[in-house]
Motif scaffolding. Structure first.
Motif, PDB file in Angstrom:
ATOM      1  N   SER A 177       4.601  -9.434  -6.344  1.00 20.92           N
ATOM      2  CA  SER A 177       4.771 -10.282  -7.507  1.00 20.92           C
ATOM      3  C   SER A 177       3.523 -10.123  -8.364  1.00 20.92           C
ATOM      4  N   LEU A 178       3.712  -9.622  -9.572  1.00 17.93           N
ATOM      5  CA  LEU A 178       2.584  -9.333 -10.440  1.00 17.93           C
ATOM      6  C   LEU A 178       2.657 -10.218 -11.664  1.00 17.93           C
ATOM      7  N   ASP A 179       1.592 -10.930 -11.917  1.00 13.17           N
ATOM      8  CA  ASP A 179       1.579 -11.867 -13.027  1.00 13.17           C
ATOM      9  C   ASP A 179       0.623 -11.346 -14.109  1.00 13.17           C
ATOM     10  N   HIS A 180       1.183 -10.797 -15.168  1.00  6.18           N
ATOM     11  CA  HIS A 180       0.363 -10.363 -16.304  1.00  6.18           C
ATOM     12  C   HIS A 180       0.141 -11.591 -17.188  1.00  6.18           C
ATOM     13  N   ALA A 181      -1.052 -12.166 -17.066  1.00  7.10           N
ATOM     14  CA  ALA A 181      -1.319 -13.412 -17.780  1.00  7.10           C
ATOM     15  C   ALA A 181      -2.329 -13.229 -18.907  1.00  7.10           C
ATOM     16  N   ALA A 182      -2.754 -11.978 -19.163  1.00  4.89           N
ATOM     17  CA  ALA A 182      -3.750 -11.725 -20.202  1.00  4.89           C
ATOM     18  C   ALA A 182      -3.401 -10.411 -20.901  1.00  4.89           C
ATOM     19  N   PRO A 183      -3.882 -10.228 -22.126  1.00  5.53           N
ATOM     20  CA  PRO A 183      -3.538  -9.005 -22.856  1.00  5.53           C
ATOM     21  C   PRO A 183      -4.262  -7.763 -22.318  1.00  5.53           C
ATOM     22  N   ASP A 184      -3.751  -6.601 -22.679  1.00  6.23           N
ATOM     23  CA  ASP A 184      -4.387  -5.305 -22.408  1.00  6.23           C
ATOM     24  C   ASP A 184      -4.584  -4.995 -20.924  1.00  6.23           C
ATOM     25  N   CYS A 185      -3.768  -5.550 -20.074  1.00  9.22           N
ATOM     26  CA  CYS A 185      -3.894  -5.269 -18.645  1.00  9.22           C
ATOM     27  C   CYS A 185      -2.913  -4.174 -18.230  1.00  9.22           C
ATOM     28  N   ALA A 186      -3.241  -3.529 -17.116  1.00  9.06           N
ATOM     29  CA  ALA A 186      -2.366  -2.462 -16.630  1.00  9.06           C
ATOM     30  C   ALA A 186      -2.033  -2.684 -15.160  1.00  9.06           C
ATOM     31  N   SER A 187      -0.829  -2.397 -14.789  1.00 11.94           N
ATOM     32  CA  SER A 187      -0.463  -2.449 -13.373  1.00 11.94           C
ATOM     33  C   SER A 187       0.366  -1.232 -13.012  1.00 11.94           C
ATOM     34  N   LEU A 245      13.110   5.753   6.365  1.00  8.71           N
ATOM     35  CA  LEU A 245      13.829   5.047   7.417  1.00  8.71           C
ATOM     36  C   LEU A 245      14.560   6.039   8.318  1.00  8.71           C
ATOM     37  N   THR A 246      14.455   5.809   9.618  1.00 13.00           N
ATOM     38  CA  THR A 246      15.224   6.612  10.576  1.00 13.00           C
ATOM     39  C   THR A 246      16.020   5.652  11.465  1.00 13.00           C
ATOM     40  N   GLY A 247      16.973   6.174  12.204  1.00 16.85           N
ATOM     41  CA  GLY A 247      17.751   5.356  13.136  1.00 16.85           C
ATOM     42  C   GLY A 247      18.421   4.168  12.453  1.00 16.85           C
ATOM     43  N   ARG A 248      18.727   3.147  13.248  1.00 14.78           N
ATOM     44  CA  ARG A 248      19.258   1.924  12.652  1.00 14.78           C
ATOM     45  C   ARG A 248      18.078   1.061  12.235  1.00 14.78           C
ATOM     46  N   SER A 249      17.637   1.229  11.015  1.00 11.92           N
ATOM     47  CA  SER A 249      16.487   0.472  10.546  1.00 11.92           C
ATOM     48  C   SER A 249      16.780  -0.002   9.141  1.00 11.92           C
ATOM     49  N   ARG A 250      15.947  -0.899   8.689  1.00  8.89           N
ATOM     50  CA  ARG A 250      16.205  -1.458   7.378  1.00  8.89           C
ATOM     51  C   ARG A 250      14.898  -1.574   6.600  1.00  8.89           C
ATOM     52  N   GLY A 251      14.979  -1.266   5.318  1.00  8.75           N
ATOM     53  CA  GLY A 251      13.824  -1.386   4.445  1.00  8.75           C
ATOM     54  C   GLY A 251      14.161  -2.260   3.250  1.00  8.75           C
ATOM     55  N   VAL A 252      13.125  -2.925   2.754  1.00  9.99           N
ATOM     56  CA  VAL A 252      13.310  -3.793   1.597  1.00  9.99           C
ATOM     57  C   VAL A 252      12.171  -3.546   0.623  1.00  9.99           C
ATOM     58  N   PHE A 253      12.494  -3.438  -0.645  1.00  8.66           N
ATOM     59  CA  PHE A 253      11.451  -3.502  -1.667  1.00  8.66           C
ATOM     60  C   PHE A 253      11.891  -4.486  -2.736  1.00  8.66           C
ATOM     61  N   GLN A 254      11.069  -5.473  -2.969  1.00  6.11           N
ATOM     62  CA  GLN A 254      11.315  -6.405  -4.067  1.00  6.11           C
ATOM     63  C   GLN A 254      10.054  -6.431  -4.917  1.00  6.11           C
ATOM     64  N   GLY A 255      10.181  -6.143  -6.173  1.00  2.10           N
ATOM     65  CA  GLY A 255       8.989  -6.116  -7.018  1.00  2.10           C
ATOM     66  C   GLY A 255       9.214  -6.886  -8.300  1.00  2.10           C
ATOM     67  N   LYS A 256       8.468  -7.949  -8.448  1.00  2.72           N
ATOM     68  CA  LYS A 256       8.622  -8.751  -9.656  1.00  2.72           C
ATOM     69  C   LYS A 256       7.414  -8.548 -10.563  1.00  2.72           C
ATOM     70  N   ILE A 257       7.674  -8.306 -11.842  1.00  2.00           N
ATOM     71  CA  ILE A 257       6.590  -8.233 -12.817  1.00  2.00           C
ATOM     72  C   ILE A 257       6.860  -9.294 -13.872  1.00  2.00           C
ATOM     73  N   LEU A 258       5.918 -10.195 -14.001  1.00  2.00           N
ATOM     74  CA  LEU A 258       6.027 -11.233 -15.027  1.00  2.00           C
ATOM     75  C   LEU A 258       5.011 -10.922 -16.122  1.00  2.00           C
ATOM     76  N   VAL A 259       5.494 -10.780 -17.344  1.00  2.00           N
ATOM     77  CA  VAL A 259       4.584 -10.565 -18.468  1.00  2.00           C
ATOM     78  C   VAL A 259       4.661 -11.797 -19.364  1.00  2.00           C
ATOM     79  N   ARG A 260       3.590 -12.560 -19.334  1.00  3.42           N
ATOM     80  CA  ARG A 260       3.592 -13.812 -20.103  1.00  3.42           C
ATOM     81  C   ARG A 260       3.462 -13.542 -21.588  1.00  3.42           C
ATOM     82  N   ARG A 261       3.783 -14.549 -22.373  1.00 10.52           N
ATOM     83  CA  ARG A 261       3.805 -14.411 -23.821  1.00 10.52           C
ATOM     84  C   ARG A 261       2.464 -13.894 -24.366  1.00 10.52           C
TER      85      ARG A 261
END
Lengths: 431, 261
Positions: free
Chosen positions: A292-302, A310-326
């Motif tokens: 979870s990335l919170d861009h709360a200031a100008p001119d920032c970079a992420s 993944l091999t076999g019976r396995s599970r992967g998850v990626f959740q990526g949130k980017i919040l760019v404030r006003r």
């Protein structure tokens, strides 16, 4: 009348009631308040269930049902340490700082065990990790016994430090919840390599609170290599001031269940955050990277690049949130996650989430999921390379690409070793 | 020597090769020319063992050994080499690692000792110099960011390193400017000798000015419809494939819409 050890949130809460007068800082009112508040939140919320959006793809049922106890008694004596990645190292055994195993003499900054220095940490403890938001942070706050407290003064280059976490197998399920506090003053820098090893039925539930001041740079490499009986649930909170950089690279390759959750806030202009990593899972394992990335200031970079294999019976998850404030105009955000599925029984859930309120920003994201490329495989085989070796080359290439962005050579070498050793173990398991 | 007899193959149930007879004796270079969709690339893939092609009839032997039953890597070890029309980019796989792994795999397959890093570098540098390739191409990912010409030179470099007894060059001239064409041709010509044969697949006669073949075969509609000396290539260039088709019995006429590329 005797009863069995209670499981789930109730079990942890019951143990907290029994332990709270013995936990470090038990005589400090401010800490008691903090712990009691965390316990109240944990009692109200319990372990997150899949009905909660952030936990939709990761089931903590197995963690909730285990009969964990906290170790409390410190393990004494010599133990086998993993191969060192740096000369300076802080060693933790079952979540407790072991000064006798650590090498911290002569550092130009402070790196100490938190339990012995709680008063200095008062302002920072709980400043970023909020029990009302994340139940695992509540659990950690309630029960933490120790952690690493790093304070790099302004202008100091701290060089390279390794944080080693070792979990021994006491023969019964146990849980530990280290709390690590890292503070870099203005213009300071540090490279922290974290190595987590462990065995037995154990829950490793660390929480990091990281403060990067103006113009400071923290490079944080993580090697989560516990055995496949371990639950690793880590939550990182980082706040990065103007011109500062937080650079996280995580290799998750080993535990039965890994949750690598990172919350980073860019709070001053021109701050930068890199969150990269490679996560791997084999038969019966589950890996989850949630950022979870919170861009709360100008001119920032992420920048975020995550690779999953993944091999076999396995599970992967990626959740990526980017919040760019006003107010975060001129934000430059990039997110990419790529998954390689080497078995038909493997499954990946990928969820990018962009919330943009500023109008002058550059934000992109992408996701790819696939098997090994048939054309690439044929090309290698047509050159005489046997199929199994050709597959190995392509998987290694996929993973190595992730570490190409790491500039610190020691860190890159350590990460590459971790990736290769995982892949070699898969080959050995398949043979 | 490569001997192909009555070779038929299909992809997704569609017949592309319809009974190919072809013999490339040891030490000779033969060219296969043909219009788009005649089955040229299919022939190269069937011979090198790419998945997805089903051989429905006929045989192919290299130096007397049946190659159709072999895995692609076994064919390479047996001395077969395919220079790809479209070399694959392999990000993250270093060119040097790739070349050395391939060379040692093939050497192992031939019962020769493996080369260590130093021995390998010595050979690679020598070969690269001959192909006017800058040494930093060893450090880059396989074909990653290479121009069309660099990719084809990289194919020839692999051929020079692996020293096959039989090379199939699939449209190696496509995408090459005249300088690159000359370098690539010089690379192939340098290999010519009693232990090396090649099958040069091309659409145009231009390449055959530089790699002068011993024989030219025309592939149309999945069959070899005409064979001749090097002059056949010039004939084709002057008159086009249509003229050849006119001269064929109707059952051999090529219906361009039927075959896949």
């Amino acid at each position: 009348m005797t009863t069995a050890v209670a499981t789930g949130a109730a079990g942890f809460l019951a143990r907290f009631e029994g332990l709270k007068d013995h936990l470090p800082g038990a005589r400090k009112p401010w800490l008691n308040t903090l712990r009691a508040d965390a316990a109240a939140h944990f009692a109200a919320r319990g372990f997150p269930t899949r009905r909660v959006e952030q936990w939709k793809y990761t089931d903590l049922g197995a963690v909730a049902q285990a009969h964990f106890t906290e170790p409390l008694t410190m393990v004494e004596g010599a133990i086998a340490l993993p191969v060192a990645n740096a000369p300076d190292r802080a060693v933790f055994v079952d979540g407790r700082f072991r000064a006798d195993l650590s090498m911290l003499a002569g550092l130009p900054y402070r790196a100490v065990g938190l339990a012995q220095h709680l008063d200095e940490a008062e302002a920072q403890l709980g400043a970023l990790a909020k029990p009302q938001h994340e139940p695992l942070a509540a659990l950690n706050t309630m029960l933490f016994e120790d952690g690493l407290f790093i304070d790099v003064p302004a202008g100091i280059d701290g060089g390279l430090l390794e944080l080693v976490s070792i979990a021994l197998d006491p023969g019964r399920p146990f849980a530990f919840h280290p709390r690590h506090l890292i503070r870099l003053g203005a213009g300071a820098s540090l490279t922290l390599i974290e190595t987590a090893t462990g065995r037995g039925q154990c829950l490793h539930n660390p929480v990091f609170e990281i403060t990067v001041a103006e113009g400071a740079t923290l490079t944080h490499g993580r090697l989560l290599q516990e055995e496949a009986t371990v639950f690793h649930l880590s939550t990182i909170y980082a706040t990065i001031a103007a011109g500062g950089t937080y650079d996280n690279f995580t290799v998750a390759a080993g535990p039965r269940l890994t949750r690598n959750e990172i919350h980073a806030a860019l709070t001053g202009p021109r701050a930068t955050c890199h969150m990269n990593g490679a996560q791997m899972a084999a038969e019966g394992q589950h890996v989850d990277t949630t950022t979870s990335l919170d861009h709360a200031a100008p001119d920032c970079a992420s920048r975020q690049t995550y690779k999953t294999v993944l091999t076999g019976r396995s599970r992967g998850v990626f959740q990526g949130k980017i919040l760019v404030r006003r107010e975060a105009q001129k934000t430059d955000g990039y997110q990419m996650n790529q998954a390689l599925l080497l078995s038909e029984d493997a499954e990946i859930d990928s969820k990018p989430q962009l919330e943009i309120y500023a109008d002058d920003v550059k934000c992109s994201h992408g996701a790819t999921v696939g098997a090994l490329d048939a054309d690439s495989l044929f090309y290698l085989r047509a050159r005489g390379i046997p199929e199994s070796q050709a597959k190995a080359m392509l998987v290694e290439a996929f993973l190595h690409e992730a570490v190409e962005t790491v500039t610190d050579e020691t860190l890159r070498a350590a990460l590459t070793r971790a990736l290769d050793s995982w892949w070699q173990r898969q080959g050995a398991a398949a043979a | 020597m490569l001997r192909i007899e009555g070779l038929s193959a299909e992809i997704d149930g569609k017949e592309i090769l319809k009974g190919i007879d072809l013999e490339v004796p040891t030490g000779e270079v033969h060219a296969i020319m043909g219009p788009n969709g005649s089955g040229k690339s299919t022939l190269s893939y069937v011979l090198s063992g790419r998945e997805g092609y089903e051989v429905t009839g006929g045989t192919a032997t290299l130096n007397g050994v049946d190659i159709l039953a072999m895995e692609p890597e076994e064919r390479a070890a047996a001395g077969l080499f395919l220079a790809f029309q479209y070399p694959v980019e392999l990000p993250g796989v270093g060119n040097a690692t790739f070349l050395r792994t391939a060379l040692n795999a093939v050497r192992k397959g031939r019962g020769e000792s493996e080369l260590d890093a130093m021995q390998f570098l010595k050979v690679a540098r020598q070969r690269m110099k001959a192909l006017s390739m800058p040494e930093d191409m060893l450090k880059r990912g396989v074909n990653v960011g290479f121009s069309g010409g660099e990719k084809k030179r990289n194919e020839i470099l692999q051929m020079a390193m692996l020293e096959p007894s039989m090379a199939i060059l699939d449209e190696t001239d496509s995408g090459l400017d005249i300088d690159a064409l000359k370098i690539v041709s010089d690379g192939v010509n340098a290999m010519r000798g009693p232990g090396f044969s090649a099958l040069v697949i091309t659409h145009y006669q231009r390449l055959l000015d530089y790699i002068v073949p011993d024989r030219v075969h025309v592939l149309m509609g999945g069959r070899i419809v005409k064979s001749g000396g090097p002059e056949l290539a010039h004939e084709l260039e002057a008159q086009g494939y249509g003229a050849i088709q006119e001269g064929l019995p109707s059952k051999h006429r090529f219906d361009g819409g039927e075959a896949a590329a």
